[in-house]
Design a protein around this motif. Structure first.
Motif, PDB file in Angstrom:
ATOM      1  N   TRP A  13      37.494  48.114  39.446  1.00  0.00           N
ATOM      2  CA  TRP A  13      38.925  48.003  39.165  1.00  0.00           C
ATOM      3  C   TRP A  13      39.741  48.008  40.460  1.00  0.00           C
ATOM      4  O   TRP A  13      40.712  47.258  40.592  1.00  0.00           O
ATOM      5  N   VAL A  14      39.331  48.827  41.404  1.00  0.00           N
ATOM      6  CA  VAL A  14      40.074  48.932  42.664  1.00  0.00           C
ATOM      7  C   VAL A  14      40.032  47.622  43.448  1.00  0.00           C
ATOM      8  O   VAL A  14      41.040  47.186  44.022  1.00  0.00           O
ATOM      9  N   ILE A  15      38.864  46.977  43.472  1.00  0.00           N
ATOM     10  CA  ILE A  15      38.716  45.770  44.295  1.00  0.00           C
ATOM     11  C   ILE A  15      39.017  44.487  43.533  1.00  0.00           C
ATOM     12  O   ILE A  15      38.968  43.400  44.119  1.00  0.00           O
ATOM     13  N   ALA A  16      39.355  44.584  42.244  1.00  0.00           N
ATOM     14  CA  ALA A  16      39.589  43.385  41.427  1.00  0.00           C
ATOM     15  C   ALA A  16      40.615  42.428  42.041  1.00  0.00           C
ATOM     16  O   ALA A  16      40.390  41.207  42.056  1.00  0.00           O
ATOM     17  N   PRO A  17      41.753  42.907  42.575  1.00  0.00           N
ATOM     18  CA  PRO A  17      42.713  41.966  43.179  1.00  0.00           C
ATOM     19  C   PRO A  17      42.127  41.191  44.361  1.00  0.00           C
ATOM     20  O   PRO A  17      42.416  40.000  44.530  1.00  0.00           O
ATOM     21  N   VAL A  18      41.297  41.855  45.160  1.00  0.00           N
ATOM     22  CA  VAL A  18      40.686  41.182  46.311  1.00  0.00           C
ATOM     23  C   VAL A  18      39.684  40.132  45.843  1.00  0.00           C
ATOM     24  O   VAL A  18      39.605  39.034  46.402  1.00  0.00           O
ATOM     25  N   VAL A  19      38.913  40.460  44.804  1.00  0.00           N
ATOM     26  CA  VAL A  19      37.942  39.506  44.253  1.00  0.00           C
ATOM     27  C   VAL A  19      38.658  38.252  43.756  1.00  0.00           C
ATOM     28  O   VAL A  19      38.228  37.120  44.025  1.00  0.00           O
ATOM     29  N   LEU A  20      39.771  38.439  43.040  1.00  0.00           N
ATOM     30  CA  LEU A  20      40.536  37.293  42.539  1.00  0.00           C
ATOM     31  C   LEU A  20      41.092  36.461  43.685  1.00  0.00           C
ATOM     32  O   LEU A  20      41.060  35.224  43.650  1.00  0.00           O
ATOM     33  N   TRP A  21      41.592  37.142  44.710  1.00  0.00           N
ATOM     34  CA  TRP A  21      42.144  36.422  45.868  1.00  0.00           C
ATOM     35  C   TRP A  21      41.058  35.595  46.540  1.00  0.00           C
ATOM     36  O   TRP A  21      41.291  34.450  46.931  1.00  0.00           O
ATOM     37  N   HIS A  22      39.860  36.151  46.684  1.00  0.00           N
ATOM     38  CA  HIS A  22      38.749  35.419  47.295  1.00  0.00           C
ATOM     39  C   HIS A  22      38.378  34.192  46.460  1.00  0.00           C
ATOM     40  O   HIS A  22      38.090  33.120  47.000  1.00  0.00           O
ATOM     41  N   ARG A  23      38.381  34.343  45.137  1.00  0.00           N
ATOM     42  CA  ARG A  23      38.044  33.213  44.272  1.00  0.00           C
ATOM     43  C   ARG A  23      39.074  32.103  44.395  1.00  0.00           C
ATOM     44  O   ARG A  23      38.735  30.920  44.467  1.00  0.00           O
ATOM     45  N   TRP A  24      40.336  32.464  44.397  1.00  0.00           N
ATOM     46  CA  TRP A  24      41.404  31.466  44.504  1.00  0.00           C
ATOM     47  C   TRP A  24      41.342  30.721  45.835  1.00  0.00           C
ATOM     48  O   TRP A  24      41.707  29.559  45.923  1.00  0.00           O
ATOM     49  N   ASN A  25      40.876  31.413  46.874  1.00  0.00           N
ATOM     50  CA  ASN A  25      40.837  30.813  48.203  1.00  0.00           C
ATOM     51  C   ASN A  25      39.459  30.271  48.576  1.00  0.00           C
ATOM     52  O   ASN A  25      39.237  29.881  49.724  1.00  0.00           O
ATOM     53  N   GLY A  26      38.553  30.262  47.616  1.00  0.00           N
ATOM     54  CA  GLY A  26      37.239  29.664  47.840  1.00  0.00           C
ATOM     55  C   GLY A  26      36.378  30.385  48.851  1.00  0.00           C
ATOM     56  O   GLY A  26      35.590  29.750  49.563  1.00  0.00           O
ATOM     57  N   VAL A  27      36.514  31.711  48.933  1.00  0.00           N
ATOM     58  CA  VAL A  27      35.694  32.482  49.870  1.00  0.00           C
ATOM     59  C   VAL A  27      34.261  32.539  49.354  1.00  0.00           C
ATOM     60  O   VAL A  27      34.005  33.039  48.258  1.00  0.00           O
ATOM     61  N   ALA A  28      33.338  32.000  50.132  1.00  0.00           N
ATOM     62  CA  ALA A  28      31.930  31.979  49.724  1.00  0.00           C
ATOM     63  C   ALA A  28      31.256  33.297  50.077  1.00  0.00           C
ATOM     64  O   ALA A  28      31.543  33.903  51.103  1.00  0.00           O
ATOM     65  N   ARG A  29      30.367  33.745  49.218  1.00  0.00           N
ATOM     66  CA  ARG A  29      29.573  34.950  49.457  1.00  0.00           C
ATOM     67  C   ARG A  29      30.455  36.161  49.771  1.00  0.00           C
ATOM     68  O   ARG A  29      30.246  36.876  50.747  1.00  0.00           O
ATOM     69  N   SER A  30      31.453  36.368  48.952  1.00  0.00           N
ATOM     70  CA  SER A  30      32.365  37.492  49.135  1.00  0.00           C
ATOM     71  C   SER A  30      31.640  38.811  48.905  1.00  0.00           C
ATOM     72  O   SER A  30      30.983  39.004  47.883  1.00  0.00           O
ATOM     73  N   GLU A  31      31.771  39.725  49.862  1.00  0.00           N
ATOM     74  CA  GLU A  31      31.130  41.029  49.700  1.00  0.00           C
ATOM     75  C   GLU A  31      31.782  41.823  48.576  1.00  0.00           C
ATOM     76  O   GLU A  31      31.140  42.663  47.940  1.00  0.00           O
ATOM     77  N   PHE A  32      33.065  41.546  48.306  1.00  0.00           N
ATOM     78  CA  PHE A  32      33.746  42.233  47.211  1.00  0.00           C
ATOM     79  C   PHE A  32      33.268  41.698  45.857  1.00  0.00           C
ATOM     80  O   PHE A  32      33.055  42.466  44.919  1.00  0.00           O
ATOM     81  N   ALA A  33      33.107  40.380  45.767  1.00  0.00           N
ATOM     82  CA  ALA A  33      32.645  39.785  44.512  1.00  0.00           C
ATOM     83  C   ALA A  33      31.227  40.222  44.171  1.00  0.00           C
ATOM     84  O   ALA A  33      30.830  40.206  42.999  1.00  0.00           O
ATOM     85  N   ALA A  34      30.445  40.621  45.178  1.00  0.00           N
ATOM     86  CA  ALA A  34      29.055  41.023  44.937  1.00  0.00           C
ATOM     87  C   ALA A  34      28.934  42.452  44.425  1.00  0.00           C
ATOM     88  O   ALA A  34      27.843  42.876  44.029  1.00  0.00           O
ATOM     89  N   VAL A  35      30.031  43.196  44.418  1.00  0.00           N
ATOM     90  CA  VAL A  35      29.972  44.588  43.952  1.00  0.00           C
ATOM     91  C   VAL A  35      29.618  44.645  42.467  1.00  0.00           C
ATOM     92  O   VAL A  35      28.757  45.427  42.049  1.00  0.00           O
ATOM     93  N   ARG A  36      30.277  43.819  41.660  1.00  0.00           N
ATOM     94  CA  ARG A  36      30.009  43.841  40.218  1.00  0.00           C
ATOM     95  C   ARG A  36      28.560  43.459  39.896  1.00  0.00           C
ATOM     96  O   ARG A  36      27.895  44.177  39.133  1.00  0.00           O
TER      97      ARG A  36
END
Length: 250
Positions: free
Chosen positions: A214-237
């Motif tokens: 829940w804490v990192i959800a905004p960062v994960v969404l921002w990375h997805r919108w900006n096409g960040v590949a292999r996001s360390e935040f997205a890998a938490v879930r």
């Protein structure tokens, strides 16, 4: 043709060659048919970096001391063959596993070797601190752990060990589908060699860390919108879900 029976080069000669090639902080070179790897003193270019990372000379001395102490305990770390105040030189231990596993005909062997090696490291009472894939090498026969800068300890707690396991799983799952079944092979081998109950503690910790997503959800969404590949935040879930799925299977 190189004479493989030549005596190993002296520390002074190795340092002379290393300093002559000193154009990067981390680099390798070959001498008398043998490969070596050099790690130089880090140069902080900004005041912020100096404040965050601390004294580079102290960090270098600490890593040298840890590598020597780990080696004395029988841990799979590189042998230091030469050192001075500006760098240390290690024997080459093969390429990092994230490169080797992609091209290997038997990636399962590598990932199971990683799980076994980490469990054995923990059985010695040691932790790496940040065992990312780039810091683990495979020479075709054995695993070697590199880079003991961040969090390595000689007297590790079970919580330190669970952090090692979760950090490595996160590093694997961050790569997405590049290493299929790697996490499964790793965890299977780790569990088979875990004599300290670390794996069970990892499952408990995964359940308790529900709030992190829940804490990192905004960062994960921002990375997805900006096409960040292999996001360390997205890998938490995926990391947490993998651990929870293992819990459900028991």
């Amino acid at each position: 043709m190189q004479d493989t029976n030549l005596p190993p080069p002296s520390a002074r000669r190795l340092l002379d060659v290393a300093h002559a090639k000193a154009n990067h902080r981390l680099y390798g070179f070959e001498l008398d048919g043998k490969k070596y790897f050099v790690k130089r003193l880090e140069q902080h270019r900004t005041r912020r970096a100096r404040l965050m990372k601390g004294d580079p000379a102290r960090a270098l001395a600490r890593e040298i001391a840890l590598l020597e102490a780990f080696s004395q305990r029988g841990a799979p770390v590189p042998q230091i063959v030469a050192q001075d105040d500006t760098c240390f030189i290690m024997t080459d231990c093969g390429p990092p596993i994230h490169r080797t596993a992609v091209t290997s005909n038997a990636p399962e062997v590598i990932w199971r070797a990683v799980g076994t090696a980490l469990a054995n490291l923990h059985a010695l009472g040691l932790v790496h601190g940040r065992p990312a894939m780039r810091d683990i090498c495979w020479d075709g026969q054995k695993i070697t752990f590199l880079d003991l800068e961040a969090g390595a300890k000689l007297k590790a707690s079970q919580q330190d060990m669970t952090r090692d396991v979760i950090v490595l799983l996160h590093s694997i799952l961050r790569e997405g589908n590049q290493h299929p079944q790697a996490a499964t092979f790793f965890q299977d081998a780790y569990r088979q060699n875990d004599t300290l109950g670390v794996w069970d503690a990892c499952l408990i910790r995964a359940r308790r860390l529900w709030w992190v997503e829940w804490v990192i959800a905004p960062v994960v969404l921002w990375h997805r919108w900006n096409g960040v590949a292999r996001s360390e935040f997205a890998a938490v879930r995926p990391t947490r879900q993998f651990l929870l799925s293992q819990n459900q299977q028991e």
